[in-house]
Design an enzyme around this catalytic site. Structure first.
Site, PDB file in Angstrom:
ATOM      1  CG  PHE A 138      -1.856   1.229   1.175  1.00 62.30           C
ATOM      2  CD1 PHE A 138      -3.058   1.168   0.479  1.00 62.30           C
ATOM      3  CD2 PHE A 138      -1.517   2.431   1.792  1.00 62.30           C
ATOM      4  CE1 PHE A 138      -3.900   2.276   0.405  1.00 62.30           C
ATOM      5  CE2 PHE A 138      -2.361   3.540   1.723  1.00 62.30           C
ATOM      6  CZ  PHE A 138      -3.550   3.449   1.027  1.00 62.30           C
ATOM      7  CG  ASP A 225       5.925   3.617   1.833  1.00 59.41           C
ATOM      8  OD1 ASP A 225       5.968   4.234   2.910  1.00 59.41           O
ATOM      9  OD2 ASP A 225       4.890   3.524   1.138  1.00 59.41           O
ATOM     10  CE  LYS A 254       0.153   5.725   7.743  1.00 58.63           C
ATOM     11  NZ  LYS A 254      -1.247   6.012   8.050  1.00 58.63           N
TER      12      LYS A 254
HETATM   13  C1  PLP Z   1       3.182   2.497   3.870  1.00 50.69           C
HETATM   14  C2  PLP Z   1       2.279   3.628   3.500  1.00 50.69           C
HETATM   15  N1  PLP Z   1       2.612   4.414   2.474  1.00 50.69           N
HETATM   16  C3  PLP Z   1       1.841   5.453   2.118  1.00 50.69           C
HETATM   17  C4  PLP Z   1       0.662   5.726   2.758  1.00 50.69           C
HETATM   18  C5  PLP Z   1      -0.176   6.878   2.330  1.00 50.69           C
HETATM   19  O1  PLP Z   1      -0.048   7.911   3.250  1.00 50.69           O
HETATM   20  P1  PLP Z   1      -1.117   9.095   3.279  1.00 50.69           P
HETATM   21  O2  PLP Z   1      -2.397   8.501   3.757  1.00 50.69           O
HETATM   22  O3  PLP Z   1      -0.526  10.089   4.234  1.00 50.69           O
HETATM   23  O4  PLP Z   1      -1.225   9.619   1.901  1.00 50.69           O
HETATM   24  C6  PLP Z   1       0.273   4.925   3.829  1.00 50.69           C
HETATM   25  C7  PLP Z   1      -0.991   5.174   4.542  1.00 50.69           C
HETATM   26  O5  PLP Z   1      -1.519   4.353   5.226  1.00 50.69           O
HETATM   27  C8  PLP Z   1       1.101   3.847   4.211  1.00 50.69           C
HETATM   28  O6  PLP Z   1       0.772   3.033   5.218  1.00 50.69           O
END
Ligand code: PLP
Length: 405
Positions: A138, A225, A254
Site C-alpha cells: 500500500f 516506504d 505519518k
Molecule cells: C506504507 C504507507 N505508504 C503510504 C501511505 C499513504 O499515506 P497518506 O495517507 O498520508 O497519503 C500509507 C498510509 O496508510 C502507508 O501506510
C-alpha cells in the site's frame, strides 16, 4: 456480546462519504487517552494510524506548536525556511542519508519517490522506466501510488492505471532476479519494510540485504516506504535499520509530525542530484508549522527515550497478547515489530473495530483478518496491559461465536 454492533453510516451528510466511520465523535485527548463528545474515554491503541507518535496534547509539544503558530505558519518556498534545514539535518543524521524534500502526506512523499525513480532512469537513457513493486503493498491513493499498490480493491474503478510497474511477491529474491534478467527498463525497487495496510507483513533482514546487493549491482534505486513503519515505531528510527542497510530513497510521513500533516523524501548519494529546480514542488510542503512539529517530535523522542520504549512496550504487548490468546485455534499468527503489531485471525474480523470502541479501546482491522495495533510511542506498561486486557476477551468471544469462512 449482546450489545448491538455500532452502525457504520455517515452522520455528516455534507462531508463526502469516503470512509466507513464509527458513529463516535472525538473531542480531546491526553497522553494515550481520548474522550468523545459524550464524555466516554478510550485507550488509544491506534495512534491515529501510526501518526500520534507523542500521543495527545503532549506537554512538551503543545507549547512549541503554540509558539510557532503565533510566529509563522506558512511563507511559501520562494524563501528559505530555516526550520526545513534543521529538520532535514536531523533526518540525515538519524538515517545516514544526504538530503530531504518536504511535502504533506505519505502519498505525496511516494509520488515524489516515483518521480525520482523515473527521472533517474531517463537521466541514464531509459525511456520507459519500470519500478518493481509488491503484492499486498500500500503506497497511497493518488493515481500513481494506487497503481503501485498491490490491492485490487484500492484500484477498482480508477483505471487506466499508471504503467511502468512490475509486481513481485515479498521476500522472494529469485523473483527479483528474474525481473533483473528479463527487464532492462527497471530503475528501482519500491517497498514497505513492513507492509502496514497489507496486514503487517515484514520483509526479512536477509531479503532487504539481498535487495540492497541487487540494486547496487544493477544500478537501481532501493526505495523504502517507511511512511507507516518509520519514525521509531519498531524501536529503531527506521525499520530497515534492523537489517543494517541504507536505502537510496526513503519516503516518510505519518509519525513525523505527531499529527501535524507532513511528508518527506529522504535521499542518499545516488538520488540526491536527480531532481533540480523546477522538477518538483508543493505549496504547503515544508511550512514552518509542519517543520517545527517534525523538529520537536524527533527532539522529544530522543529526550524521552521513545525508541527504547517502543521496543520494550512492543515486546510487553506482544507477550500479553500471545499469552492471553494462547491455544485459540482461530488465531493464525502474531506479526510485526515494536509497536506495529498484527494478529491474523482465520476469518474476517472488521466487526472488532466497533466492539473494541464500545469496550473503550481504539484499534484497527486491516486486510480483513488482521487486528492491527499502532499505539503512541509514549504508551506505558500499565496501558499496554490494559490494551491486552480489553482486546483478549473480545477476540476470544468473537472466535467463539463466528464461524470460520
Ligand atoms: C506504507 C504507507 N505508504 C503510504 C501511505 C499513504 O499515506 P497518506 O495517507 O498520508 O497519503 C500509507 C498510509 O496508510 C502507508 O501506510
Amino acid at each position: 456480546m449482546n450489545a448491538p454492533e455500532p452502525a457504520v453510516t455517515s452522520r455528516m451528510p455534507h462531508v463526502m462519504n469516503t470512509y466507513g466511520r464509527l458513529p463516535i465523535a472525538l473531542s480531546h485527548g491526553r497522553g494515550c487517552w481520548v474522550w468523545d463528545t459524550e464524555g466516554k474515554k478510550y485507550l488509544d491503541g491506534l495512534g491515529g494510524i501510526a501518526v500520534n507518535t507523542l500521543g495527545h496534547a503532549h506537554p512538551k509539544l503543545v507549547p512549541a506548536l503554540q509558539e510557532q503558530v503565533a510566529k509563522l505558519i506558512h511563507c511559501s518556498n520562494y524563501y528559505e525556511v530555516p526550520l526545513q534545514e534543521q529538520l532535514a539535518a536531523k533526518l540525515c543524521e538519524i538515517s545516514g542519508l544526504d538530503a530531504a524534500f518536504f511535502c504533506n502526506s505519505g502519498l505525496e512523499a511516494n509520488e515524489g519517490a516515483l518521480k525520482i525513480a523515473r527521472k533517474f532512469g531517463h537521466d541514464k537513457g531509459i525511456e520507459k522506466p519500470a519500478i518493481i513493486v509488491y503484492e499486498k503493498a500500500f503506497h497511497g491513493r493518488s493515481i500513481a501510488t494506487l497503481s503501485a499498490t498491490g490491492n485490487a480493491k484500492v484500484q477498482a474503478g480508477f483505471g487506466p492505471l499508471v504503467e511502468g510497474f512490475v509486481r513481485v511477491p515479498l521476500n522472494d529474491l529469485a523473483a527479483v532476479e528474474e525481473v533483473a534478467r528479463t527487464n532492462p527498463n527497471v530503475v528501482a525497487v519500491f517497498l514497505e519494510v513492513i507492509q502496514g495496510e497489507g496486514g503487517i507483513n515484514a520483509s526479512r533482514a536477509d531479503y532487504l540485504q539481498g535487495l540492497r546487493a541487487i540494486c547496487d549491482r544493477q544500478d537501481w534505486l532501493l526505495m523504502l516506504d517507511e511512511v507507516q513503519c518509520g519514525i521509531g515505531r519498531t524501536g529503531k528510527w527506521f525499520a530497515h535499520q534492523w537489517a543494517g542497510i541504507r536505502p537510496d530513497v526513503m519516503p516518510l510521513a505519518k509519525g513525523l509530525g505527531s499529527g501535524v500533516p507532513i511528508g518527506s523524501i529522504v535521499v542518499g548519494p545516488r538520488a540526491v542530484n536527480v531532481l533540480g529546480p523546477g522538477n518538483h514542488g508543493t505549496t504547503f510542503g515544508g511550512n514552518p508549522l509542519a517543520m517545527r512539529a517534525g523538529v520537536e517530535t524527533l527532539r522529544i523522542m530522543e529526550e524521552d527515550g521513545l525508541l527504547a520504549n517502543a521496543e520494550a512496550m512492543g515486546r510487553l504487548l506482544r507477550e500479553a497478547l500471545e499469552s492471553g490468546l494462547a491455544g485459540e485455534k482461530g488465531v493464525v499468527e502474531f506479526r510485526g515489530a515494536g509497536l506495529m503489531l498484527g494478529i491474523e485471525l482465520d476469518r474476517p474480523c472488521g466487526v472488532l473495530l466497533g466492539r473494541a470502541a464500545e469496550a473503550g479501546l481504539m484499534i484497527s482491522v486491516t486486510a480483513e483478518r488482521v487486528i492491527r495495533l499502532l499505539p503512541p510511542l509514549i504508551v506505558n506498561a500499565d496501558e499496554v496491559r490494559q490494551i491486552a486486557a480489553i482486546l483478549v476477551p473480545l477476540v476470544k468471544a468473537f472466535l467463539a461465536e463466528a464461524p470460520a469462512s
